[in-house]
Design a protein around this motif. Structure first.
Motif, PDB file in Angstrom:
ATOM      1  N   ARG A  25       0.835  -1.213   0.000  1.00 53.75           N
ATOM      2  CA  ARG A  25       0.000   0.000   0.000  1.00 53.75           C
ATOM      3  C   ARG A  25       0.859   1.247   0.000  1.00 53.75           C
ATOM      4  NH1 ARG A  25      -3.821  -2.489   3.939  1.00 53.75           N
ATOM      5  NH2 ARG A  25      -2.280  -1.783   5.422  1.00 53.75           N
ATOM      6  N   TYR A  26       1.894   1.262   0.820  1.00 50.21           N
ATOM      7  CA  TYR A  26       2.758   2.439   0.892  1.00 50.21           C
ATOM      8  C   TYR A  26       3.504   2.656  -0.425  1.00 50.21           C
ATOM      9  CZ  TYR A  26       6.258   5.762   2.332  1.00 50.21           C
ATOM     10  OH  TYR A  26       7.050   6.866   2.404  1.00 50.21           O
ATOM     11  N   TRP A  27       3.962   1.581  -1.027  1.00 57.40           N
ATOM     12  CA  TRP A  27       4.722   1.704  -2.270  1.00 57.40           C
ATOM     13  C   TRP A  27       3.881   2.350  -3.367  1.00 57.40           C
ATOM     14  CZ3 TRP A  27       9.403   1.821  -4.092  1.00 57.40           C
ATOM     15  CH2 TRP A  27       9.619   1.639  -5.444  1.00 57.40           C
ATOM     16  N   TRP A  28       2.614   1.936  -3.481  1.00 54.33           N
ATOM     17  CA  TRP A  28       1.801   2.433  -4.583  1.00 54.33           C
ATOM     18  C   TRP A  28       1.063   3.725  -4.280  1.00 54.33           C
ATOM     19  CZ3 TRP A  28       3.320   0.923  -8.930  1.00 54.33           C
ATOM     20  CH2 TRP A  28       3.739  -0.386  -9.136  1.00 54.33           C
ATOM     21  N   SER A  29       0.754   4.005  -3.009  1.00 56.78           N
ATOM     22  CA  SER A  29      -0.047   5.202  -2.718  1.00 56.78           C
ATOM     23  C   SER A  29       0.708   6.265  -1.929  1.00 56.78           C
ATOM     24  CB  SER A  29      -1.309   4.803  -1.951  1.00 56.78           C
ATOM     25  OG  SER A  29      -0.974   4.309  -0.672  1.00 56.78           O
ATOM     26  N   GLY A  30       1.818   5.936  -1.310  1.00 50.76           N
ATOM     27  CA  GLY A  30       2.563   6.903  -0.526  1.00 50.76           C
ATOM     28  C   GLY A  30       2.042   7.054   0.887  1.00 50.76           C
ATOM     29  N   THR A  31       0.995   6.338   1.236  1.00 57.71           N
ATOM     30  CA  THR A  31       0.438   6.365   2.583  1.00 57.71           C
ATOM     31  C   THR A  31       0.005   4.956   2.966  1.00 57.71           C
ATOM     32  OG1 THR A  31      -1.253   7.325   4.008  1.00 57.71           O
ATOM     33  CG2 THR A  31      -1.847   7.004   1.715  1.00 57.71           C
ATOM     34  N   VAL A  32      -0.068   4.705   4.245  1.00 55.89           N
ATOM     35  CA  VAL A  32      -0.413   3.358   4.708  1.00 55.89           C
ATOM     36  C   VAL A  32      -1.920   3.190   4.829  1.00 55.89           C
ATOM     37  CG1 VAL A  32      -0.155   1.728   6.606  1.00 55.89           C
ATOM     38  CG2 VAL A  32       1.781   3.098   5.884  1.00 55.89           C
ATOM     39  N   THR A  33      -2.637   4.242   5.205  1.00 53.60           N
ATOM     40  CA  THR A  33      -4.072   4.130   5.412  1.00 53.60           C
ATOM     41  C   THR A  33      -4.830   4.977   4.401  1.00 53.60           C
ATOM     42  OG1 THR A  33      -3.998   5.942   6.996  1.00 53.60           O
ATOM     43  CG2 THR A  33      -3.841   3.718   7.882  1.00 53.60           C
ATOM     44  N   GLY A  34      -5.774   4.391   3.764  1.00 52.35           N
ATOM     45  CA  GLY A  34      -6.702   5.110   2.905  1.00 52.35           C
ATOM     46  C   GLY A  34      -6.133   5.683   1.628  1.00 52.35           C
ATOM     47  N   GLY A  35      -4.910   5.405   1.322  1.00 47.35           N
ATOM     48  CA  GLY A  35      -4.333   5.953   0.101  1.00 47.35           C
ATOM     49  C   GLY A  35      -4.814   5.202  -1.126  1.00 47.35           C
ATOM     50  N   LYS A  36      -5.111   5.940  -2.159  1.00 44.65           N
ATOM     51  CA  LYS A  36      -5.531   5.312  -3.401  1.00 44.65           C
ATOM     52  C   LYS A  36      -4.400   5.451  -4.406  1.00 44.65           C
ATOM     53  CE  LYS A  36     -10.360   5.889  -2.689  1.00 44.65           C
ATOM     54  NZ  LYS A  36     -11.632   5.980  -3.287  1.00 44.65           N
ATOM     55  N   GLY A  37      -4.188   4.432  -5.106  1.00 43.70           N
ATOM     56  CA  GLY A  37      -3.163   4.445  -6.127  1.00 43.70           C
ATOM     57  C   GLY A  37      -3.377   3.283  -7.065  1.00 43.70           C
ATOM     58  N   ILE A  38      -2.814   3.380  -8.204  1.00 46.37           N
ATOM     59  CA  ILE A  38      -2.934   2.303  -9.179  1.00 46.37           C
ATOM     60  C   ILE A  38      -1.829   1.295  -8.912  1.00 46.37           C
ATOM     61  CG2 ILE A  38      -2.843   1.747 -11.621  1.00 46.37           C
ATOM     62  CD1 ILE A  38      -3.802   4.596 -12.176  1.00 46.37           C
ATOM     63  N   ARG A  39      -2.230   0.071  -8.769  1.00 45.28           N
ATOM     64  CA  ARG A  39      -1.252  -0.993  -8.576  1.00 45.28           C
ATOM     65  C   ARG A  39      -0.844  -1.515  -9.943  1.00 45.28           C
ATOM     66  NH1 ARG A  39      -3.393   0.589  -4.070  1.00 45.28           N
ATOM     67  NH2 ARG A  39      -2.900  -0.439  -2.123  1.00 45.28           N
ATOM     68  N   TRP A  40       0.285  -1.042 -10.416  1.00 44.80           N
ATOM     69  CA  TRP A  40       0.725  -1.389 -11.756  1.00 44.80           C
ATOM     70  C   TRP A  40       1.235  -2.818 -11.825  1.00 44.80           C
ATOM     71  CZ3 TRP A  40      -0.768   1.766 -15.408  1.00 44.80           C
ATOM     72  CH2 TRP A  40      -0.998   3.107 -15.098  1.00 44.80           C
ATOM     73  N   LYS A  41       1.748  -3.329 -10.720  1.00 40.12           N
ATOM     74  CA  LYS A  41       2.246  -4.709 -10.673  1.00 40.12           C
ATOM     75  C   LYS A  41       1.842  -5.326  -9.344  1.00 40.12           C
ATOM     76  CE  LYS A  41       6.234  -5.190 -13.604  1.00 40.12           C
ATOM     77  NZ  LYS A  41       7.543  -5.777 -13.667  1.00 40.12           N
ATOM     78  N   SER A  42       1.681  -6.633  -9.340  1.00 38.62           N
ATOM     79  CA  SER A  42       1.352  -7.324  -8.099  1.00 38.62           C
ATOM     80  C   SER A  42       2.585  -7.402  -7.208  1.00 38.62           C
ATOM     81  CB  SER A  42       0.832  -8.730  -8.400  1.00 38.62           C
ATOM     82  OG  SER A  42       1.864  -9.533  -8.907  1.00 38.62           O
ATOM     83  N   TRP A  43       2.363  -7.664  -5.935  1.00 46.47           N
ATOM     84  CA  TRP A  43       3.464  -7.742  -4.981  1.00 46.47           C
ATOM     85  C   TRP A  43       4.414  -8.881  -5.345  1.00 46.47           C
ATOM     86  CZ3 TRP A  43       5.720  -4.623  -1.812  1.00 46.47           C
ATOM     87  CH2 TRP A  43       6.603  -5.110  -0.862  1.00 46.47           C
ATOM     88  N   THR A  44       3.868  -9.991  -5.829  1.00 47.69           N
ATOM     89  CA  THR A  44       4.734 -11.112  -6.206  1.00 47.69           C
ATOM     90  C   THR A  44       5.656 -10.732  -7.365  1.00 47.69           C
ATOM     91  OG1 THR A  44       2.980 -12.014  -7.601  1.00 47.69           O
ATOM     92  CG2 THR A  44       3.162 -12.890  -5.383  1.00 47.69           C
ATOM     93  N   LYS A  45       5.173  -9.901  -8.272  1.00 50.11           N
ATOM     94  CA  LYS A  45       6.016  -9.438  -9.382  1.00 50.11           C
ATOM     95  C   LYS A  45       7.084  -8.466  -8.876  1.00 50.11           C
ATOM     96  CE  LYS A  45       3.428 -11.079 -12.812  1.00 50.11           C
ATOM     97  NZ  LYS A  45       3.680 -11.794 -13.968  1.00 50.11           N
ATOM     98  N   LEU A  46       6.757  -7.662  -7.868  1.00 47.26           N
ATOM     99  CA  LEU A  46       7.737  -6.734  -7.312  1.00 47.26           C
ATOM    100  C   LEU A  46       8.851  -7.471  -6.576  1.00 47.26           C
ATOM    101  CD1 LEU A  46       5.430  -3.927  -5.882  1.00 47.26           C
ATOM    102  CD2 LEU A  46       6.715  -3.902  -8.008  1.00 47.26           C
TER     103      LEU A  46
END
Length: 109
Positions: A25-46
């Motif tokens: 969540r932090y990687w894609w949105s910049g915040t831990v709670t309530g941040g919205k962001g586009i997940r361009w890749k899954s965690w397993t791919k990262l």
């Protein structure tokens, strides 16, 4: 921060997954709670190595097991250290580390 605990304790799989979820969540949105962001890749791919197209993030469960393996290696190779002597006398006084059985009065370490 969890690295210090992972050196000594086997973390539950659920806790490792929760921490990875927070990191994701932090990687894609910049915040831990309530941040919205586009997940361009899954965690397993990262978590794939950089040479193979990932970002090289570590899987926490695998990291936890490898850090514990490192401690076992130290017990086996540095038998004259204080920790190795204490563990030997407390948990496996009459056998090797690999032949030790689970006792009844264990510590969390």
């Amino acid at each position: 921060m969890p690295c210090y605990a992972m050196i000594v304790f086997l973390l539950p799989i659920g806790l490792c997954n929760e921490i990875e979820s927070i990191l994701n969540r932090y990687w894609w949105s910049g915040t831990v709670t309530g941040g919205k962001g586009i997940r361009w890749k899954s965690w397993t791919k990262l978590c794939i190595e950089k040479e193979r197209g990932g970002l090289g993030f570590r899987r926490l469960r695998e990291m936890n097991l490898s850090l514990l393996d490192k401690q076992v290696w130290r017990l086996l190779t540095r038998t004259d250290s204080l920790v190795a002597k204490v563990y030997k006398s407390r948990y496996y006084p009459n056998c090797s580390l690999f032949e030790a059985s689970v006792g009844s009065n264990l510590s969390f370490l």
